[in-house]
Design a protein around this motif. Structure first.
Motif, PDB file in Angstrom:
ATOM      1  N   VAL A  32       0.837  -1.195   0.000  1.00  0.00           N
ATOM      2  CA  VAL A  32       0.000   0.000   0.000  1.00  0.00           C
ATOM      3  C   VAL A  32       0.872   1.244   0.000  1.00  0.00           C
ATOM      4  N   GLY A  33       1.933   1.231   0.809  1.00  0.00           N
ATOM      5  CA  GLY A  33       2.863   2.358   0.830  1.00  0.00           C
ATOM      6  C   GLY A  33       3.504   2.592  -0.520  1.00  0.00           C
ATOM      7  N   ALA A  34       3.883   1.496  -1.187  1.00  0.00           N
ATOM      8  CA  ALA A  34       4.491   1.624  -2.515  1.00  0.00           C
ATOM      9  C   ALA A  34       3.495   2.209  -3.512  1.00  0.00           C
ATOM     10  N   THR A  35       2.225   1.861  -3.348  1.00  0.00           N
ATOM     11  CA  THR A  35       1.186   2.400  -4.231  1.00  0.00           C
ATOM     12  C   THR A  35       1.050   3.909  -4.052  1.00  0.00           C
ATOM     13  N   ILE A  36       0.970   4.358  -2.810  1.00  0.00           N
ATOM     14  CA  ILE A  36       0.835   5.787  -2.533  1.00  0.00           C
ATOM     15  C   ILE A  36       2.060   6.549  -3.027  1.00  0.00           C
ATOM     16  N   GLU A  37       3.238   5.979  -2.794  1.00  0.00           N
ATOM     17  CA  GLU A  37       4.472   6.635  -3.253  1.00  0.00           C
ATOM     18  C   GLU A  37       4.494   6.757  -4.772  1.00  0.00           C
ATOM     19  N   ALA A  38       4.047   5.713  -5.451  1.00  0.00           N
ATOM     20  CA  ALA A  38       4.034   5.740  -6.915  1.00  0.00           C
ATOM     21  C   ALA A  38       3.088   6.815  -7.428  1.00  0.00           C
ATOM     22  N   LEU A  39       1.962   6.974  -6.769  1.00  0.00           N
ATOM     23  CA  LEU A  39       0.988   7.975  -7.208  1.00  0.00           C
ATOM     24  C   LEU A  39       1.466   9.391  -6.907  1.00  0.00           C
ATOM     25  N   ILE A  40       2.172   9.567  -5.812  1.00  0.00           N
ATOM     26  CA  ILE A  40       2.726  10.879  -5.498  1.00  0.00           C
ATOM     27  C   ILE A  40       3.797  11.250  -6.515  1.00  0.00           C
ATOM     28  N   ALA A  41       4.611  10.251  -6.884  1.00  0.00           N
ATOM     29  CA  ALA A  41       5.687  10.503  -7.842  1.00  0.00           C
ATOM     30  C   ALA A  41       5.145  10.745  -9.248  1.00  0.00           C
ATOM     31  N   ASP A  42       4.030  10.094  -9.571  1.00  0.00           N
ATOM     32  CA  ASP A  42       3.465  10.221 -10.921  1.00  0.00           C
ATOM     33  C   ASP A  42       1.948  10.273 -10.852  1.00  0.00           C
ATOM     34  N   PRO A  43       1.369  11.410 -10.493  1.00  0.00           N
ATOM     35  CA  PRO A  43      -0.089  11.527 -10.392  1.00  0.00           C
ATOM     36  C   PRO A  43      -0.806  11.197 -11.699  1.00  0.00           C
ATOM     37  N   ALA A  44      -0.106  11.336 -12.817  1.00  0.00           N
ATOM     38  CA  ALA A  44      -0.724  11.034 -14.105  1.00  0.00           C
ATOM     39  C   ALA A  44      -1.041   9.557 -14.250  1.00  0.00           C
TER      40      ALA A  44
END
Length: 269
Positions: A32-44
């Motif tokens: 879940v943390g990796a998911t949130i981090e990925a979305l923060i890094a690439d909101p697109a």
């Protein structure tokens, strides 16, 4: 609405889903943390057209399914025996099981589950049927039910018995549950949180697990009380009112992980 505002209400339920897939709070939370981090890094990379909840689960599963250890590897089935447990854990996460959890535990519609998984709604129907067949082959065990509502207790008993399990007793209070558990040492416990005399199903479970090990499924109308992130949370949590197929899925998940943990414990180091 900001990205954080859109996804925050759905994170506790994504964490529940992640724990069901991985078998532990710590492992699930890492994904879940990796998911949130990925979305923060690439909101697109957030598929907003699906809506916040399906989009969040879709991003999570794209990460989960990209990790090799989360997939059975038939090509390496004759490889090093030390990899057997990892391959077995990988068997927990094919599309049929993911579809079953999305529909019956997280209450996605078949079409929403199809959007999350990237398949057609017809495929989801097939995946659900396949998952049901697989779950019918799970190990059977003795089950203790801790529930003060008679009708709910009977429903749970019928579901467990329908899967081939032996229900050894139904307890209405923490004291009764602890006494039954000490006598029988069940292989699975299904527990409500708030019991008839004001006692706590959580306290009963904590007490009984001091003397033996068993997977536990909490069945409660107030999941938000346990999905706080502020203390260890139950790996298996079912929300009332529940669908019978949802509880069947969770029972099979719990027993799978218990069997897998035993295999890990006996594996030579």
């Amino acid at each position: 609405m900001s990205f954080a505002s859109a996804v925050t209400p759905h994170v506790p339920y994504l964490r529940r889903f992640a724990r069901a897939l991985s078998g532990s709070q710590a492992s699930g939370d890492k994904y879940v943390g990796a998911t949130i981090e990925a979305l923060i890094a690439d909101p697109a990379g957030f598929p907003q057209e699906l809506g916040p909840r399906p989009a969040l689960f879709k991003v999570f599963l794209s990460i989960w399914n990209s990790i090799d250890r989360n997939h059975p590897d038939d090509a390496n089935s004759e490889g090093d025996s030390s990899d057997v447990v990892d391959r077995r854990l990988g068997q927990l996460t094919p599309l049929p099981r993911q579809a079953f959890l999305l529909v019956y535990v997280e209450n996605f519609t078949e079409q929403s589950a199809a959007d999350v998984l990237g398949v057609s709604s017809e495929d989801v129907v097939d995946l659900l049927q396949q998952a049901s067949i697989e779950m019918a082959e799970q190990v059977t065990t003795d089950v203790l039910i801790i529930e003060d509502e008679p009708l709910i207790a009977v429903d749970i008993e019928e579901i467990a018995a329908g899967l081939g399990h032996n229900v050894i007793g139904i307890a209405r209070t923490a004291e009764e549950a602890t006494r039954l558990a000490r006598k029988t040492q069940p292989g699975l416990v299904l527990a409500d949180i708030q019991l008839a005399d004001g006692s706590s199903g959580i306290d009963a479970v904590n007490s009984m697990l001091k003397t033996f090990s068993s997977p536990v499924i909490f069945v409660t109308a107030f999941p938000e009380r346990l999905l706080t992130g502020k203390r260890p949370e139950p790996t298996f949590l079912m929300t009332k009112p529940f669908q019978p197929n949802a509880l069947k899925a969770l029972i099979c998940q719990a027993l799978f992980f218990e069997e897998n943990a035993r295999t890990l414990a006996t594996r030579p180091h």
